[in-house]
Design an enzyme around this catalytic site. Structure first.
Site, PDB file in Angstrom:
ATOM      1  N   VAL A 281       0.794  -1.137   0.068  1.00 19.54           N
ATOM      2  CA  VAL A 281       0.062  -0.077  -0.003  1.00 19.54           C
ATOM      3  C   VAL A 281       0.834   1.294   0.074  1.00 19.54           C
ATOM      4  CG1 VAL A 281      -1.718   1.169   1.205  1.00 19.54           C
ATOM      5  CG2 VAL A 281      -1.872  -1.137   1.291  1.00 19.54           C
ATOM      6  N   SER A 364       4.162  -8.533   5.345  1.00 14.89           N
ATOM      7  CA  SER A 364       3.509  -9.710   6.064  1.00 14.89           C
ATOM      8  C   SER A 364       3.296 -10.844   5.120  1.00 14.89           C
ATOM      9  CB  SER A 364       2.026  -9.251   6.467  1.00 14.89           C
ATOM     10  OG  SER A 364       1.141  -8.799   5.422  1.00 14.89           O
ATOM     11  N   ASP A 377       6.699 -13.856  -5.639  1.00 15.94           N
ATOM     12  CA  ASP A 377       7.512 -15.212  -5.671  1.00 15.94           C
ATOM     13  C   ASP A 377       7.115 -16.526  -4.814  1.00 15.94           C
ATOM     14  OD1 ASP A 377       9.614 -14.482  -7.349  1.00 15.94           O
ATOM     15  OD2 ASP A 377      10.685 -13.201  -5.684  1.00 15.94           O
ATOM     16  N   LEU A 421      -7.725 -12.026   5.492  1.00 17.14           N
ATOM     17  CA  LEU A 421      -7.214 -13.399   5.561  1.00 17.14           C
ATOM     18  C   LEU A 421      -6.710 -13.240   6.800  1.00 17.14           C
ATOM     19  CD1 LEU A 421      -5.753 -15.748   4.341  1.00 17.14           C
ATOM     20  CD2 LEU A 421      -3.979 -14.115   3.807  1.00 17.14           C
ATOM     21  N   ALA A 816      28.015  11.578  -7.101  1.00 20.30           N
ATOM     22  CA  ALA A 816      27.739  12.551  -8.274  1.00 20.30           C
ATOM     23  C   ALA A 816      28.012  12.002  -9.560  1.00 20.30           C
ATOM     24  CB  ALA A 816      28.566  13.805  -8.105  1.00 20.30           C
ATOM     25  N   PHE A 817      29.306  11.168  -9.697  1.00 18.27           N
ATOM     26  CA  PHE A 817      29.777  10.591 -10.988  1.00 18.27           C
ATOM     27  C   PHE A 817      29.507  11.484 -12.178  1.00 18.27           C
ATOM     28  CE2 PHE A 817      27.759   7.696  -7.613  1.00 18.27           C
ATOM     29  CZ  PHE A 817      28.798   7.333  -7.056  1.00 18.27           C
ATOM     30  N   GLY A1098      36.754  14.398 -14.130  1.00 16.68           N
ATOM     31  CA  GLY A1098      37.904  14.052 -14.622  1.00 16.68           C
ATOM     32  C   GLY A1098      39.038  13.421 -14.154  1.00 16.68           C
ATOM     33  N   SER A1099      38.643  12.974 -12.835  1.00 16.40           N
ATOM     34  CA  SER A1099      40.033  12.142 -11.966  1.00 16.40           C
ATOM     35  C   SER A1099      41.232  13.157 -11.514  1.00 16.40           C
ATOM     36  CB  SER A1099      40.496  11.142 -12.845  1.00 16.40           C
ATOM     37  OG  SER A1099      39.483  10.235 -13.166  1.00 16.40           O
ATOM     38  N   GLU A1280      37.903   7.833 -12.244  1.00 14.34           N
ATOM     39  CA  GLU A1280      37.255   7.233 -13.230  1.00 14.34           C
ATOM     40  C   GLU A1280      37.701   5.870 -13.954  1.00 14.34           C
ATOM     41  OE1 GLU A1280      35.503  10.880 -15.733  1.00 14.34           O
ATOM     42  OE2 GLU A1280      37.929  10.946 -15.572  1.00 14.34           O
TER      43      GLU A1280
END
Length: 1347
Positions: A281, A364, A377, A421, A816-817, A1098-1099, A1280
């Site tokens: 929910v 549950s 599943d 149930l 960030a990357f 840029g490393s 990088e």
């Protein structure tokens, strides 16, 4: 409110919500049922250690521990939970513990916090509190957990930075088992041998040193933990408990105390949902806009929590958590005869990988069943296992087989709205009965299945005649589907290959999946239907053979591995690095594995991120109004309804921008607010400002925009090529005479590879706080951004004020990357315009879905190649064209295209090169910078054609790589010279450390003996150039202040985003000044202290800022030399005080101009890069040819990074980059609808690597330095480069697929696209089952397109 009278007895007012947080009593008199625990803890109690990461329970950043007293069992239970899904009202009678409650740097840090920090388990630190709390909750239940319990506890936590290895290493120190490597002193390592194979040369063993000293950790003392509040025990045992009613702004929450009252309420309000764990929910309400005016909480009803062992099986109350069910099943299986537990085992198998630990702890059992989710599943297993549901309504109890829920294939019958149930009966299995469960997902754990199944067969007496059979599938329809007709036809048939063949064909007819089915992957899902059936057939046949050895033929030996499931194992790891020279002073920290300077604050939750900044007086909250069309004219905008919504203060559109709404880097502008038209879904049209984020988001959804669609809508690279839609300029590079070379070669190979995009998925979403100062048009901008100066530039331009009135501040950012540059600056403009218009501080924190929609990601690419080569594998010519999907504006696409071109050669010396790269203009959100910045795409194209050349020549790919690798002094296609000796050293050391040839032979032998499982191994070299291609982007400045108490404040223009930049800068300053690191403090990155700073990209952060810091320290030290020389044994306090008295300036600046760099695109030559990082990686994988699943067996990395300033951080960057690359190339898949709607908006749909995905054996070695570099202390910037190493997993899988195809008589020369998902792996392993799959005669519109 009339609903106040709904419970037992009329109430004049809502109840008080009583619970405890970190040992403190909390009484909330106005509890809102729609408020989650996360926002309450953060906003009301100011406990900001827990973080918002996704809002859907998928990342674990908000993990807390919940403690409850169980009055029947008379015990206290502790469990981890996601605060973002935990309704505040559900906390009645609970004790909540957050990361702040277990320890702090101000008092005492907890052993969990200490170990994760000191084992270097935090980088950006945003996910760290969640990791800490997951392990803490485990330790409250198990003081000496097993390694399996560690991985299980972390299964619901995501990290985008570390690659998980250091987090696991720190957590493993609590385990009762011996810990590999970390507690050994050069006496060998668990990686030295595997299967009797010597994997490390003896001479290297002495360098196998850990990055932390486990023996120095404080011990875990359970007696020091917070006690459970006695008041809550009394409340739980109270025999006169009252119905609880809580009323919010829109919703009422009722918590009855017994089943009778619940049934009365359900009869009165049949549409009211029952909420236990809120995992179904909750996401519907939060993420999909579903509204419920009334919620019923049955959590306090003991009848719904019952667990009973009966003669027939197990009875579970519907409110039992999945974790409890799992534990009860595990216990039952250990005690009962195997013949009785086959249903239990199948159910347990599914529960182990269902969601993460936090979700299992609260979700549950009954809720999972009643939701009838198509991806449940457990429902297929319960349905085939003849499990029974006990349901109740007023005056009525009845029993329903679970299978009846799915009788019509729609899941919408059987239960009446007023029924609930109560319990679920799971029976014992009987003799002659076999039950199995199957699932395949994008990621093995904590991921919804693509397809799952439950299968059961019962045989007549002691024979193999089918008496009864059940087959249920999930993921192939709107709910769980039963193959009733197929099963009916099998009754009375013997269990043989004829039955298998007929069953598969009948299943494909009965379980009909149209080509446009939601979820896509249609052919793959059809294949899984029959692949699962084949696995079940083999499992049953094997069981029959064991029971009756003489009756049944042996299963072929090479088929047996098909019966084995992949299981996640806790990784064993090793890190090798060069120790500091013996003569280095002990106080000099450079070259040592120093902990991140904020590591302990990360682990205690004290580290402050943008949204953790305390509320400013009368601050407002902003929510974006974004486009719902990919390409259209804006006809009208109506915000009248939004303005009438509660709490709304104002709306903001393009007409509210005081000055500039557009900015240009190229011919096509970047736009702040859409004006007249939109060019992608998710484009900012406007914003709503309100008194809370909830009110702002609700109102934003009420803004009505009318569109007039425009054509064409271009989404893919193919469509862009067709419409000639490109950004200019085209970049190309030529070297040698390609046409002449093609005439002299023995073979020409042509082909293409498609490379999917990637979302940044930084853990901290885009975050801005704009605070008007009230005079001179000044404004403070607090932003989670990599480039504060660009925020300053854009906001000043947008508001029409000088830049000196805009101050941008960045303390730290949660990852960030590359994704927090231009888009963050645009968002800052939107927020600043709102703050300017309203005169209030405005806070904008994007939710995960909006962040994914608005921010773009890595560029999808298509590489088309034509390669000329000789019979011996020598490559003489390459003609390559790469197309990037740039999105609707250029952003960084041209720069990315240039890097693709310049780095495409990777490690190979091809004498004749013709290459071009074009950025395509499409109607998608603009793609942008991402770690690696083009090299991951260009390098993969190259390695793909290298692999195919090997197949054509009949050689191994590593032979082609060695033949064509740069030797001695190299010359790139753009005519830059470099020394390649360390490339060869990395390659040879990787060969040696990985025992490549021994393992290659072992892989080949495994493949001979196994038909349905295959192993693959690949070794990949890397040459990664480092630099900005132009000097202007590499400038840096630093500022140091020495105070008279001897302490120093250090400032520079770089941004801390997890790479450890500030820590390294403190190390640099410490060395230069010979000052203890404890004396040096870094406060924040700000445009007020360092102007015009370049982006941290840029490393190069350590390179350029390190030079600036070094210069500033040297300047200061030179001034202080006369003072120090007069008192050489004095302290810094004495020197500073004396210098001040002598009127010596104690503040100094440092400046670095940047490296000389250039590229002439007309001539195709230049010196764009300063130096090169070299590396090599060997990875081994195992694939399941029937499902496409794979596991990463082992990875060995050797990297040349010069002289490491901090080996712990550098190794962490390599490992984190590798795992992010593993995600790019094998897991992460972006899906759009054919109309341009982004489907993958959060961790439910978009999967990044988790703990289960990292290699079981993971080794990283830093090459002993032999070449000096121009960078600070001869180090190299490597943030990088490690990402590309993840492609070794891609090519190891390719190798395994090739082995499968060869055995099936298929061509070894084939292509694969990225990412190599389970779908692509399975469909490449062509066999009799893939050939059964029906082909659609008339292709219909696909559900999705992959980018």
């Amino acid at each position: 409110m009339s609903l106040l009278t709904a419970g037992a007895g009329a109430k004049s007012a809502p109840d008080e919500l009583v619970f405890y947080v970190n040992g403190r009593r909390v009484v909330e008199k106005n509890a809102d049922p729609e408020q989650m625990t996360l926002s309450y803890l953060r906003k009301r109690l100011r406990l900001t250690g827990i973080k918002y990461g996704c809002g859907g329970g998928g990342c674990g950043a908000c993990t807390v521990m919940i403690s409850r007293y169980e009055p029947v069992a008379k015990k206290i239970i502790h469990y981890s939970a996601n605060a973002c899904l935990l309704p505040l009202c559900s906390l009645y009678g609970c004790a909540v513990v957050t990361v702040e409650g277990i320890g702090s740097t101000k008092t005492r840090i907890h052993p969990v916090q200490e170990r994760i920090a000191k084992s270097h388990g935090s980088q950006c630190g945003f996910c760290t509190p969640g990791m800490v709390m997951s392990i803490y909750a485990l330790l409250r239940n198990e003081t000496e957990p097993s390694t399996e319990q560690i991985t299980e506890a972390l299964s619901g936590n995501l990290c985008r930075c570390t690659g998980y290895r250091p987090i696991i290493d720190g957590s493993k120190t609590f385990c009762r088992e011996s810990i590999c490597c970390q507690n050994k002193e050069n006496k060998g390592c668990c990686l030295d041998e595997e299967d009797g194979l010597p994997l490390l040369p003896i001479k290297e063993r002495k360098t196998c040193t850990g990055l932390f000293a486990a023996e120095e950790f404080q011990p875990l003392d359970p007696t020091q933990e917070l006690i459970f509040p006695p008041e809550l025990m009394r409340m739980a045992e109270c025999q006169t408990a009252q119905t609880l009613v809580f009323c919010g702004e829109r919703t009422t929450w009722i918590s009855p105390v017994n089943l009778k009252e619940l049934l009365e309420l359900k009869a009165k309000y049949p549409l009211a949902p029952l909420v236990v764990g809120n995992t179904c929910v909750g996401p519907d309400m939060k993420l999909r806009g579903v509204f419920h005016p009334l919620i019923l909480s049955p959590n306090r009803i003991l009848d719904l929590h019952v667990v009973k062992h009966t003669e027939e099986g197990l009875l579970f109350g519907a409110a039992c958590s999945l974790t409890l069910v799992k534990d009860v099943l595990t216990n039952a299986i250990s005690k009962l005869p195997a013949e009785k537990t086959k249903i239990f085992r199948a159910l347990l198998q599914q529960l182990k990988t269902l969601a993460g630990q936090q979700i299992r702890n609260v979700a549950s059992f009954g809720g999972n069943i009643i939701s009838r989710s198509p991806t449940s599943d457990i429902n297929p297993v319960l349905a085939v296992g003849n499990c029974i549901l006990n349901v109740a309504s007023q005056g009525r109890m009845r029993r329903i087989p679970v299978s009846d829920l799915f009788a019509d294939g729609l899941g919408n019958n059987t239960l009446e709205p007023e029924e609930i149930l109560v319990s679920v009966h799971v029976p014992h299995s009987i003799k002659g009965e076999f039950v199995s469960a199957f699932r395949q997902a994008q990621r093995r754990e904590n991921a919804l299945p693509i397809v799952n199944a439950g299968m059961r067969v019962l045989f007549e007496g002691d024979c193999d005649t089918v008496k009864d059979i059940g087959i249920f599938y999930g993921g192939v329809g709107s709910t769980t589907l039963a193959a009733k007709q197929t099963c009916q036809a099998l009754i009375g048939r013997p269990w043989n290959e004829q039955l298998l063949d007929e069953t598969c064909r009948r299943l494909l007819t009965e379980i009909c999946l149209p080509s446009s089915a939601p979820g896509g992957k249609v052919e793959y899902r059809r294949t899984l239907i029959v692949s699962f059936m084949f696995k079940f057939y083999l499992e049953v046949l094997q069981s029959l053979k064991i029971m009756y050895p003489s009756r049944y033929p042996d299963i072929p030996e090479n088929y047996l591995s098909a019966l084995e499931h992949f299981h996640s194992k806790i990784p064993q790891s090793m890190q090798i690095y060069q120790d500091v020279e013996s003569g280095q002073p002990p106080q000099d920290p450079v070259g040592r594995p120093i902990m991140h300077q904020a590591g302990l604050k990360h682990a205690t939750g004290e580290a402050i991120y943008c949204d953790d900044i305390r509320a400013v007086d009368e601050e407002l909250f902003l929510a974006l109004v974004t486009s719902s069309k990919a390409h259209a004219k804006i006809v009208s905008i109506d915000a009248s309804e939004a303005l009438q919504m509660p709490g709304v203060v104002d709306v903001v559109f393009v007409q509210d921008v005081p000055a500039t709404n557009e900015f240009y880097n190229y011919d096509v502008p970047e736009i702040i607010f859409a004006r007249e038209k939109v060019t992608c879904m998710g484009q900012i049209v406007g914003a709503v400002v309100a008194d809370s984020d909830v009110h702002a988001k609700r109102a934003a959804a009420k803004v009505k925009i009318q569109y007039e669609p425009e054509e064409p809508v271009i989404l893919t690279i193919e469509e862009a090529i067709e419409h000639n839609s490109f950004f200019e300029p085209l970049r190309k590079l030529e070297h040698g005479d390609v046409e002449k070379a093609f005439k002299t070669v023995d073979h020409i190979l042509e082909g293409e590879i498609l490379i999917g995009g990637q979302q940044h998925f930084y853990m901290e979403t885009q975050s801005i706080l704009a605070v008007p100062k009230g005079e001179d048009k000044e404004m403070d901008i607090y932003a989670s951004v990599q480039h504060p100066a660009f925020v300053q530039e854009l906001v000043s331009s947008c508001l029409g004020v000088p830049r000196n009135r805009i101050m941008c501040h960045v303390k730290r950012i949660g990852g960030a990357f590359g994704g927090k540059l231009i888009k963050t600056s645009q968002l800052a403009c939107v927020t600043a315009v709102a703050a300017n218009k309203t005169g209030h501080a405005v806070r904008c924190i994007l939710d995960r879905g909006t962040d994914a929609l608005f921010c773009g990601g890595r560029h999808p690419a298509t590489g088309k190649y034509k390669i000329g080569f000789l019979n011996n594998g020598r490559i003489l010519a390459m003609d390559v064209s790469v197309f990037l999907n740039g999105g609707c504006t250029p952003e960084d696409s041209i720069l990315v295209a240039e890097i693709v071109l310049l780095k495409m050669d990777n490690a190979y010396n091809v004498p004749n090169v013709r290459a071009s790269v074009r950025a395509c203009k499409t109607n998608l959100p603009s793609n942008t910078a991402f770690r690696g910045f083009g090299f991951p795409q260009g390098g993969l194209v190259t390695e793909a054609w290298v692999t195919r050349v090997a197949a054509r020549c009949g050689l191994l790919p590593e032979q082609i790589r060695e033949i064509n690798m740069y030797k001695e002094n190299g010359l790139t296609p753009y005519k830059q010279e470099f020394k390649s000796q360390n490339l060869l050293r990395c390659w040879n050391e990787c060969m040696e450390k990985s025992a490549y040839y021994i393992r290659r032979a072992a892989v080949d032998e495994f493949n001979k003996q196994n038909y349905w499982k295959k192993k693959g191994i690949a070794i990949i070299p890397m040459k990664f150039p480092v630099g900005f291609t132009t000097r202007v982007l590499g400038q840096a400045a630093a500022l140091v202040h020495l105070y008279t108490d001897g302490s120093m404040l250090l400032t520079h223009g770089g941004v801390e985003m997890g790479q450890g930049l500030h820590t390294k800068m403190i190390q640099v300053a410490s060395r230069e000044l010979k000052m203890p690191m404890s004396n040096i403090h870094f406060c924040e990155t700000s445009t007020t202290t360092v102007p015009n700073a370049c982006a941290s990209v840029g490393s190069m952060g350590t390179d350029v800022n390190g030079m600036a810091v070094k210069g500033a320290c040297q300047t200061l030290l030179k001034r202080l030399e006369p003072v120090i020389s007069q008192n050489p044994k004095g302290s810094w306090k004495e020197w500073a005080k004396e210098a001040f008295e002598q009127s010596i300036n104690l503040s100094a600046t440092g400046y670095f101009r940047g490296y000389e760099a250039n590229i002439d695109w007309e001539k195709g030559e230049g010196h764009p890069f300063e130096y090169f990082i070299f590396g090599a990686v060997c990875t081994e994988v195992e694939i399941d040819c029937l499902t496409g699943d794979h596991k990463n067996v082992r990875t060995d990395i050797v990297m040349d990074i010069g002289c490491s300033i901090n080996p712990a951080m550098d190794i962490g960057q390599i490992e984190g980059g590798f795992v992010q690359g593993l995600g790019l190339y094998t897991i992460e898949e972006i899906k759009f609808s054919p109309e341009g709607i982004l489907y993958t908006r959060g961790p439910d749909q978009y999967k990044i690597p988790a703990v289960c995905d990292i290699p079981e054996h993971f080794g990283v070695s830093l090459l002993a330095s032999s070449q000096s570099t121009t960078a600070i202390y001869s180090s190299k910037g490597l943030g990088e480069s490690g990402l590309f190493l993840g492609c070794s997993v891609f090519f190891a899988i390719w190798d395994a697929v090739a082995a499968a195809r060869r055995e099936r008589g298929l061509s070894g020369d084939f292509g694969l696209n990225s990412p190599l998902t389970p779908e692509r792996i399975r469909m490449a392993c062509v066999d009799q089952f893939t050939k059964m799959i029906p082909k659609d005669e008339k292709p219909t519109l696909s559900w999705s397109i992959s980018l």
